[in-house]
Scaffold this motif. Structure first.
Motif, short mmCIF file in Angstrom:
data_model
loop_
_atom_site.label_atom_id
_atom_site.label_comp_id
_atom_site.label_asym_id
_atom_site.label_seq_id
_atom_site.Cartn_x
_atom_site.Cartn_y
_atom_site.Cartn_z
N LEU A 133 98.66 56.62 71.59
CA LEU A 133 98.86 57.17 72.93
C LEU A 133 100.34 57.45 73.19
CD1 LEU A 133 96.38 55.04 75.08
CD2 LEU A 133 96.17 57.46 74.45
N ILE A 134 101.18 56.48 72.86
CA ILE A 134 102.61 56.64 73.13
C ILE A 134 103.22 57.70 72.21
CG2 ILE A 134 104.85 55.47 73.06
CD1 ILE A 134 103.46 52.95 73.94
N LEU A 136 101.70 60.19 70.65
CA LEU A 136 101.19 61.53 70.94
C LEU A 136 101.69 62.05 72.28
CD1 LEU A 136 97.51 61.17 69.67
CD2 LEU A 136 99.43 62.32 68.54
N ALA A 137 101.92 61.14 73.22
CA ALA A 137 102.47 61.57 74.50
C ALA A 137 103.96 61.91 74.41
CB ALA A 137 102.27 60.47 75.54
N TRP A 138 104.59 61.45 73.34
CA TRP A 138 106.02 61.71 73.12
C TRP A 138 106.17 62.30 71.73
CZ3 TRP A 138 110.25 57.33 73.21
CH2 TRP A 138 111.52 57.93 73.18
N PRO A 139 105.73 63.53 71.50
CA PRO A 139 105.68 64.09 70.15
C PRO A 139 107.05 64.22 69.50
CG PRO A 139 105.23 65.79 71.79
CD PRO A 139 105.23 64.47 72.51
N ALA A 145 109.50 56.59 69.23
CA ALA A 145 108.25 56.42 69.96
C ALA A 145 107.44 55.26 69.37
CB ALA A 145 107.43 57.72 69.91
#
Length: 283
Positions: A133-134, A136-139, A145
Motif C-alpha cells: 500500500l505504501i 504503490l501509493a508512493w511510486p 517508501a
C-alpha cells in the motif's frame, strides 16, 4: 608445608558476555566491512557485461555472470552497502521511537493504555499488505517508501517490548523517590529508566536490523523498492532466479550474504538479551 599457588581469577561475567557477543557478531561485522569497502574492491563496473549471460565462474568473472553477463562478484561487493544502510536506518528509527514511547507508556499508565490500543490496531495490518500500500501509493519513493513502511510496521511491536521491560523499573522505589523529589518526566526517562534497559534496547536494535533486511528483501521480490540496474543483494536474487541452474552463484552468493548477516546479528542480539532469572535451588 608450602603455600598454595595463586589461582587465576575467573573472568567476570560481563567480560565473558562481551566476548560471546563479539564472537557471534564477527561474521556480520566482516560483512559490513566488506560492504563498505566492496565498491573499491570490485574488479569490474557493475553495469558493464564482461561475459555471456549466466556464464559459469571463470574467464575474468570469479563468480560468473548474471542475466545480462555482468560480473556477479562486482555486483555482490557493491550491492551490500545500500541494503545495510536501509536496514540500519530502519533499526535506528524504530528503536529510538519505540524506546521513547515505551518508557513513556510505563511511566504514565493512562497514556500507556492508549498507546497499547493504537499498537494493537497497527499490528492487525498484514505487513506485506502495508508494504504494498505504501510503496504503490508512493511510486517514486523506491527504497525510501519501503523503509517508511518497515518503520511504521516495526514500531508497534518494539513499543510493546520496551514497555514490558520498563514496567518493573517504573515500579521501583528509587524511581518513585525521584518522582516525589520533583524530577521532570524527561529526567526520569533518560536518567532513571533508560540506563536499566541497555541490554533490552541493544537486543531490540539487532532484531529490528534483521527485520529491516528481511523487509527490504521481500519488497525486492515484489518488485518494490530498489529497481534495476541498481546493484543490491535482494535485487540480485530476484533478477537471477530464472538462471539459478545455469550459474547458481548468481543467486547463491547474495542469498548466502543475507543469510549469514541475519544469523550473525540474531545470535548477537540473543546474547545481548537480558538473562532470564533461574529458579532458586531449594534448601
Amino acid at each position: 608445608m608450602t603455600a598454595d599457588a595463586p589461582t587465576a581469577a575467573a573472568p567476570a561475567p560481563a567480560t565473558r558476555r562481551t566476548g560471546r557477543v563479539l564472537l557471534r557478531a564477527a561474521p556480520a561485522l566482516a560483512l559490513v566491512v566488506l560492504a563498505l569497502a566492496g565498491p573499491l574492491l570490485a574488479p569490474h563496473p557493475i553495469d558493464t557485461p564482461v561475459t555471456f549471460p549466466y556464464a559459469e565462474p571463470g574467464n575474468g568473472a570469479a563468480l560468473g555472470g548474471d542475466q545480462l553477463g555482468r560480473d556477479v562478484l562486482s555486483r555482490l561487493l557493491t550491492g551490500g552497502a545500500p541494503l545495510l544502510a536501509t536496514a540500519l536506518a530502519i533499526a535506528v528509527v524504530v528503536t529510538a521511537a519505540a524506546t521513547a514511547i515505551g518508557i513513556l507508556a510505563a511511566l504514565r499508565p493512562a497514556i500507556g493504555r492508549w498507546i497499547e490500543r493504537a499498537a494493537d490496531l497497527t499490528i492487525l495490518l498484514p505487513s506485506v499488505l502495508a508494504i504494498m500500500l505504501i510503496a504503490l501509493a508512493w511510486p517514486a519513493g523506491g527504497r525510501l517508501a519501503v523503509a517508511a513502511a518497515a518503520t511504521l510496521l516495526g514500531i508497534p511491536y518494539a513499543v510493546r517490548i520496551v514497555a514490558a521491560a520498563a514496567a518493573p523499573v517504573a515500579a521501583t522505589g528509587y524511581l518513585e523517590a525521584a518522582a516525589a523529589g520533583g524530577e521532570r518526566l524527561w529526567h526520569l526517562m533518560v536518567h532513571e529508566v533508560l540506563p536499566n534497559l541497555r541490554s533490552t534496547i541493544l537486543a531490540l536494535f539487532g532484531l529490528r536490523f534483521v527485520e529491516g533486511v528481511y523487509i527490504v528483501s521481500v519488497a525486492a521480490f515484489l518488485q518494490l523498492g530498489p529497481q534495476p540496474p541498481e546493484a543490491d543483494w535482494a535485487l540480485m536474487i530476484r533478477e537471477n532466479a530464472a538462471g539459478i541452474t545455469l550459474n547458481p552463484w548468481a543467486v547463491g552468493a547474495p542469498c548466502l550474504a543475507v543469510g549469514l548477516l541475519a544469523i550473525s546479528v540474531n545470535l548477537a542480539a540473543e546474547a545481548l538479551a537480558p538473562a532470564r532469572p533461574t529458579p532458586e535451588t531449594p534448601l
